[in-house]
Design an enzyme around this catalytic site. Structure first.
Site, PDB file in Angstrom:
ATOM      1  CG  ASP A  46      -1.850   1.167   1.291  1.00  0.00           C
ATOM      2  OD1 ASP A  46      -2.957   1.021   0.745  1.00  0.00           O
ATOM      3  OD2 ASP A  46      -1.491   2.229   1.844  1.00  0.00           O
ATOM      4  CE1 TYR A  51       0.541   7.771   2.717  1.00  0.00           C
ATOM      5  CE2 TYR A  51       0.960   5.507   2.067  1.00  0.00           C
ATOM      6  CZ  TYR A  51       0.156   6.459   2.677  1.00  0.00           C
ATOM      7  OH  TYR A  51      -1.029   6.058   3.241  1.00  0.00           O
ATOM      8  CE  LYS A  76      -3.786   4.602   0.728  1.00  0.00           C
ATOM      9  NZ  LYS A  76      -2.347   4.444   1.001  1.00  0.00           N
ATOM     10  CG  HIS A 109      -4.734   9.591   0.372  1.00  0.00           C
ATOM     11  ND1 HIS A 109      -3.371   9.617   0.225  1.00  0.00           N
ATOM     12  CD2 HIS A 109      -4.936   9.043   1.598  1.00  0.00           C
ATOM     13  CE1 HIS A 109      -2.791   9.116   1.309  1.00  0.00           C
ATOM     14  NE2 HIS A 109      -3.725   8.765   2.158  1.00  0.00           N
TER      15      HIS A 109
HETATM   16  N1  LIG Z   1      -5.752   6.169   3.666  1.00  0.00           N
HETATM   17  C1  LIG Z   1      -5.213   6.922   4.589  1.00  0.00           C
HETATM   18  O1  LIG Z   1      -5.581   8.099   4.766  1.00  0.00           O
HETATM   19  C2  LIG Z   1      -4.135   6.376   5.463  1.00  0.00           C
HETATM   20  C3  LIG Z   1      -3.765   7.055   6.629  1.00  0.00           C
HETATM   21  C4  LIG Z   1      -2.783   6.481   7.452  1.00  0.00           C
HETATM   22  C5  LIG Z   1      -2.196   5.273   7.088  1.00  0.00           C
HETATM   23  N2  LIG Z   1      -2.557   4.641   5.914  1.00  0.00           N
HETATM   24  C6  LIG Z   1      -1.916   3.361   5.497  1.00  0.00           C
HETATM   25  O2  LIG Z   1      -1.927   2.467   6.595  1.00  0.00           O
HETATM   26  C7  LIG Z   1      -0.580   2.080   6.903  1.00  0.00           C
HETATM   27  C8  LIG Z   1      -0.422   1.785   8.378  1.00  0.00           C
HETATM   28  O3  LIG Z   1      -0.767   2.881   9.157  1.00  0.00           O
HETATM   29  P1  LIG Z   1       0.291   3.726  10.010  1.00  0.00           P
HETATM   30  O4  LIG Z   1       1.552   3.800   9.247  1.00  0.00           O
HETATM   31  O5  LIG Z   1      -0.389   4.983  10.368  1.00  0.00           O
HETATM   32  O6  LIG Z   1       0.473   2.965  11.373  1.00  0.00           O
HETATM   33  P2  LIG Z   1       0.409   1.480  11.987  1.00  0.00           P
HETATM   34  O7  LIG Z   1       0.667   0.462  10.976  1.00  0.00           O
HETATM   35  O8  LIG Z   1      -0.809   1.416  12.814  1.00  0.00           O
HETATM   36  O9  LIG Z   1       1.640   1.581  12.998  1.00  0.00           O
HETATM   37  C9  LIG Z   1       2.932   1.758  12.541  1.00  0.00           C
HETATM   38  C10 LIG Z   1       3.855   1.822  13.746  1.00  0.00           C
HETATM   39  O10 LIG Z   1       3.861   0.558  14.411  1.00  0.00           O
HETATM   40  C11 LIG Z   1       5.197   0.087  14.519  1.00  0.00           C
HETATM   41  N3  LIG Z   1       5.206  -1.357  14.340  1.00  0.00           N
HETATM   42  C12 LIG Z   1       4.733  -2.084  13.287  1.00  0.00           C
HETATM   43  N4  LIG Z   1       4.902  -3.392  13.498  1.00  0.00           N
HETATM   44  C13 LIG Z   1       5.511  -3.517  14.717  1.00  0.00           C
HETATM   45  C14 LIG Z   1       5.956  -4.615  15.479  1.00  0.00           C
HETATM   46  N5  LIG Z   1       5.772  -5.867  15.066  1.00  0.00           N
HETATM   47  N6  LIG Z   1       6.554  -4.363  16.679  1.00  0.00           N
HETATM   48  C15 LIG Z   1       6.716  -3.102  17.137  1.00  0.00           C
HETATM   49  N7  LIG Z   1       6.308  -2.021  16.442  1.00  0.00           N
HETATM   50  C16 LIG Z   1       5.710  -2.225  15.240  1.00  0.00           C
HETATM   51  C17 LIG Z   1       5.976   0.777  13.431  1.00  0.00           C
HETATM   52  O11 LIG Z   1       7.308   0.914  13.792  1.00  0.00           O
HETATM   53  P3  LIG Z   1       8.511   0.192  12.968  1.00  0.00           P
HETATM   54  O12 LIG Z   1       8.471   0.831  11.607  1.00  0.00           O
HETATM   55  O13 LIG Z   1       9.687   0.505  13.769  1.00  0.00           O
HETATM   56  O14 LIG Z   1       8.219  -1.273  12.911  1.00  0.00           O
HETATM   57  C18 LIG Z   1       5.276   2.138  13.373  1.00  0.00           C
HETATM   58  O15 LIG Z   1       5.808   2.982  14.366  1.00  0.00           O
HETATM   59  C19 LIG Z   1       0.244   3.263   6.385  1.00  0.00           C
HETATM   60  O16 LIG Z   1       1.607   2.960   6.237  1.00  0.00           O
HETATM   61  C20 LIG Z   1      -0.463   3.542   5.081  1.00  0.00           C
HETATM   62  O17 LIG Z   1      -0.075   2.603   4.091  1.00  0.00           O
HETATM   63  C21 LIG Z   1      -3.523   5.181   5.114  1.00  0.00           C
END
Ligand SMILES: NC(=O)c1ccc[n+]([C@@H]2O[C@H](COP(=O)([O-])OP(=O)(O)OC[C@H]3O[C@@H](n4cnc5c(N)ncnc54)[C@H](OP(=O)(O)O)[C@@H]3O)[C@@H](O)[C@H]2O)c1
Length: 286
Positions: A46, A51, A76, A109
């Protein structure tokens, strides 16, 4: 094994049940992260124009050694793109940046530009125009699927009233403690798969003691609990990480959360403060 399981979208296209999120992974680092994920068995990545890592994602997909057809890549369209003409140009920009013949899924998005996220102007007419550009590119074979993100009920209705191709997903914020039940149900009733973004609460779930206690009970990590929680609700989680150990363990979710724990996790106090990284993504808008 979750990496081998797929959802079927309403247009018949299959999509892996677990995706790799890439927000906040820069264009260089994302190449290795995506290659690592694909090596571990991920087949769903994704990204987004916002990004600023589409070209790195595309590099990894082109050079990873796994057939292009086996990988599902979502990008997106920038939230600020709100006219038909801009959308047409922006679609081609993504295809060029990714360096791929086609994109598996393109989604809008946000219904509103980030600066007006959750504001009163819903940009109804503009979103219909942008959707028309997506439909045309879909019909021309540039995308295998088209969808939406951050769309509320009224935004969904606006598209459904005039579209010739229905959106197949709504990608929304959904994680333990923050589960928009009505929007999930409405999106699903309208034939969309709901993708759960930030399934680890952007990292904030890691700080929550109640969540940690339940994770311990199942002998799993908090991220594993958060990912399994989304899957048990029929959502497609897209956890973000560039750490190979995290990429691997995030896919080890072969356990079942009890009904009572699911209810507890669904109804626990909502995490509102996401720390430094606002959940209202303020992108550079390029
Ligand atoms: N459509 C939208 O508007 C929108 C908005 C936000 C996000 N997104 C998508 O959703 C994805 C995920 O959301 P997000 O990036 O906000 O946050 P998330 O996946 O909820 O959390 C990411 C955080 O969790 C940590 N993490 C992940 N796996 C881990 C593990 N096994 N152990 C410890 N820490 C862990 C990561 O650190 P490390 O990197 O150090 O592992 C990072 O700090 C985004 O990357 C994006 O692709 C879309």
């Amino acid at each position: 094994m979750i990496l081998e399981e797929k959802f079927t979208l309403s247009n018949g296209v299959e999509i892996s049940k677990l995706g790799l999120g890439t927000w906040f992974i820069n264009n260089n680092d994302v190449v290795q992260a995506v290659k690592d994920a694909i090596k571990i068995g991920y087949r769903h990545i994704d990204t987004a124009q916002a990004y600023e890592n589409e070209s790195g994602v595309g590099d990894a997909i082109r050079t990873c050694g796994v057939k292009r057809a086996e990988i599902f890549v979502t990008t997106k369209l920038g939230a600020e793109v709100k006219s038909y003409k801009e959308a047409v140009a922006s679609i081609d920009k993504s295809i060029k940046a990714l360096g791929l013949d086609y994109i598996d899924m393109m989604i809008i998005h946000s219904p509103q530009p980030w600066g007006e996220f959750h504001g009163d102007d819903r940009y109804f007419e503009e979103n219909r125009e942008v959707w028309r550009a997506l439909e045309e590119a879909y019909k021309a074979g540039k995308f295998r699927a088209i969808g939406i993100s951050n769309f509320e009920k009224a935004d969904i209705d606006n598209i459904l009233e005039s579209c010739s191709v229905k959106p197949v997903v709504n990608q929304i914020l959904a994680h333990i403690s923050n589960t928009p039940k009505e929007l999930i149900q409405y999106s699903q009733e309208k034939g969309m798969l709901v993708e759960a973004y930030s399934p680890i609460g952007h990292g904030e779930l890691l700080k929550n003691e109640e969540v940690a206690t339940i994770a311990k009970k199942y002998n799993v990590s908090v991220p594993q609990l958060g990912i399994c929680y989304c899957l048990q609700l029929g959502l497609l989680p897209i956890p973000k990480t560039a750490n190979p150990d995290h990429i691997k363990t995030n896919a080890e979710v072969d356990f079942v959360i009890s009904d009572s724990d699911m209810e507890f996790l669904k109804n626990m106090e909502q995490i509102k403060d996401y720390g430094k990284a606002s959940m209202f993504p303020v992108y550079s808008g390029k």
